[in-house]
Write an enzyme that holds these catalytic residues in place. Structure first.
Site: not given
Length: 427
Positions: A399-401
């Site tokens: 998850d790039h967040r």
């Protein structure tokens, strides 16, 4: 001699604050053993709570919409007495001249307020009354139940109501866009009569496929995921695994699998990079101190994800034995709800099938998943010559967040180091 028994919510795994969507009994109703009393619906499954004793309902302790957990009291049943005769409604009396029909199961009409009884057509987003099967049918079609006009008794939505609403929505694309698209402004799903082009066979999706499909679609749309690929040299590790299994052939010890080594190595990587063992909760990042590892199991009915609880406290033989047993139960359909809950990190291995790389979808609310494909011999340059090395393709989706490219690559590199020289796991 009559006895008053309080029936409570049984063990429903790690679920808590699960809403009640149906109540099937009211005071004075007779219930038999295992009759459905209420229906609970979580984001993953719908379940009926059965009666543990037979008797007459004296008191209903919950109402529609209540959120309950394990041990919450539901009803009080008086057992050991003869059930009173059911009171007939005027409509029932009018039908006595007709042929007898089976008595339907009691519904939750008594729990509706007088306002709800008078106004069965609820505004969008309002409280709706529908059975689990109707709710599931509506989810399949993308129908918003708050927009469906009910035709059942006491404002209850029937399957036919959902079908009628969908047909109407398809004839008005502009109005249907918002409800079908889930707020993403998507066009309705194309409706095609495939039989016009040739012979077809319609095969319904399994319940597992329906549930997992909904979750995967949500995760794919909502998580900005990136997949990072790496090759791990497992030449020595695979030779060691084969040697140990050969030595233990006569002892009956569980066979070591590459998945067991992967789980153990992943735990070390999670301990070194704790962000991967976390979940997003609004603006907070919840870092988990436990290590429950999910693994994808292929079954005749679809993909299931059993969970090895507290895998950091277990040895590789124990992990190998437990994964084998859980995979067997998944194939036989005997997994308990608690066996598929609580994962903090998931491994999806296609090593027994093949493939080179793939991009697994994150299992929310986790923030990463590791995909594994079939190992293959590759020529690797050692500085002087090419040497045959057994390499294992790894695909880490994050998850790039929460996890940027640099952190994901460091995790992958460290994991491959552990698999290349498994002695590092003990450090």
């Amino acid at each position: 001699m009559s006895q008053l028994t309080e029936i409570k919510v049984p063990d429903i795994g790690d679920f808590s604050d699960v809403p009640i969507i149906e109540i099937y009994v009211k005071p004075g109703d007779a219930v038999a053993l295992d009759d459905a009393l209420v229906t609970l619906e979580s984001d993953k499954a719908t379940m009926d709570v059965p009666a543990t004793v037979a008797g007459v309902v004296k008191e209903v302790l919950v109402k529609l919409g209540d959120r309950i957990s394990e041990g919450h009291p539901l009803i009080r049943v008086e057992s050991g007495i003869e059930a009173p005769a059911q009171t007939e409604s005027p409509a029932d009396s009018a039908k006595q001249g007709a042929a007898p029909t089976p008595t339907p199961a009691p519904v939750a009409a008594a729990s509706l307020s007088s306002t709800e009884e008078k106004d069965a057509s609820l505004p969008p987003g309002g409280k709706v009354h529908a059975s689990p099967s109707v709710r599931a049918y509506a989810r399949e079609l993308g129908a918003d139940l708050s927009r469906v006009t009910p035709s059942g008794p006491n404002g209850r939505i029937l399957k036919e109501d959902v079908t009628a609403w969908v047909k109407g929505a398809l004839t008005a694309p502009c109005a249907a866009t918002a409800s079908f698209g889930g707020g993403l402004d998507l066009l309705p799903w194309p409706k095609v009569d495939f039989s016009k082009f040739g012979e077809i066979e319609a095969r319904p999706l399994s319940r597992i496929q329906k549930i997992s499909g909904q979750n995967l679609a949500r995760n794919w749309v909502m998580i900005p995921a990136v997949t990072y690929h790496e090759d791990a040299d497992i030449t020595e590790l695979e030779a060691f695994r084969i040697q140990v299994n050969k030595e233990n052939e006569k002892t009956g010890e569980a066979k070591l699998t590459m998945l067991a080594f992967l789980i153990k190595a992943s735990i070390c990587a999670l301990q070194k990079f704790p962000t991967f063992n976390s979940s997003l909760d609004g603006d907070n990042l919840v870092l988990k101190k436990y290590f429950h590892i999910g693994f994808a199991a292929d079954t005749p009915n679809g993909l299931m994800v059993p969970v090895i609880k507290n895998a950091d406290r277990k040895g590789i033989f124990e992990i190998a034995k437990e994964t084998g047993e859980l995979a067997r139960q998944a194939r036989e359909g005997t997994l308990k709800p608690g066996d598929m809950q609580g994962a903090s990190f998931t491994i999806s291995s296609l090593g027994g099938i093949g493939g080179t790389y793939f991009a697994p979808i994150i299992n929310a609310p986790e923030v990463a998943i590791l995909g594994v494909n079939k190992s293959a011999l590759k020529p690797v340059w050692d500085g002087k010559a090419f040497q045959p090395r057994l390499t294992l393709p790894l695909s880490l989706t994050a998850d790039h967040r929460v996890i940027d490219g640099a952190l994901a690559t460091r995790f992958n590199v460290y994991l491959t180091q552990l698999l290349t020289d498994f002695r590092r796991v003990t450090l």
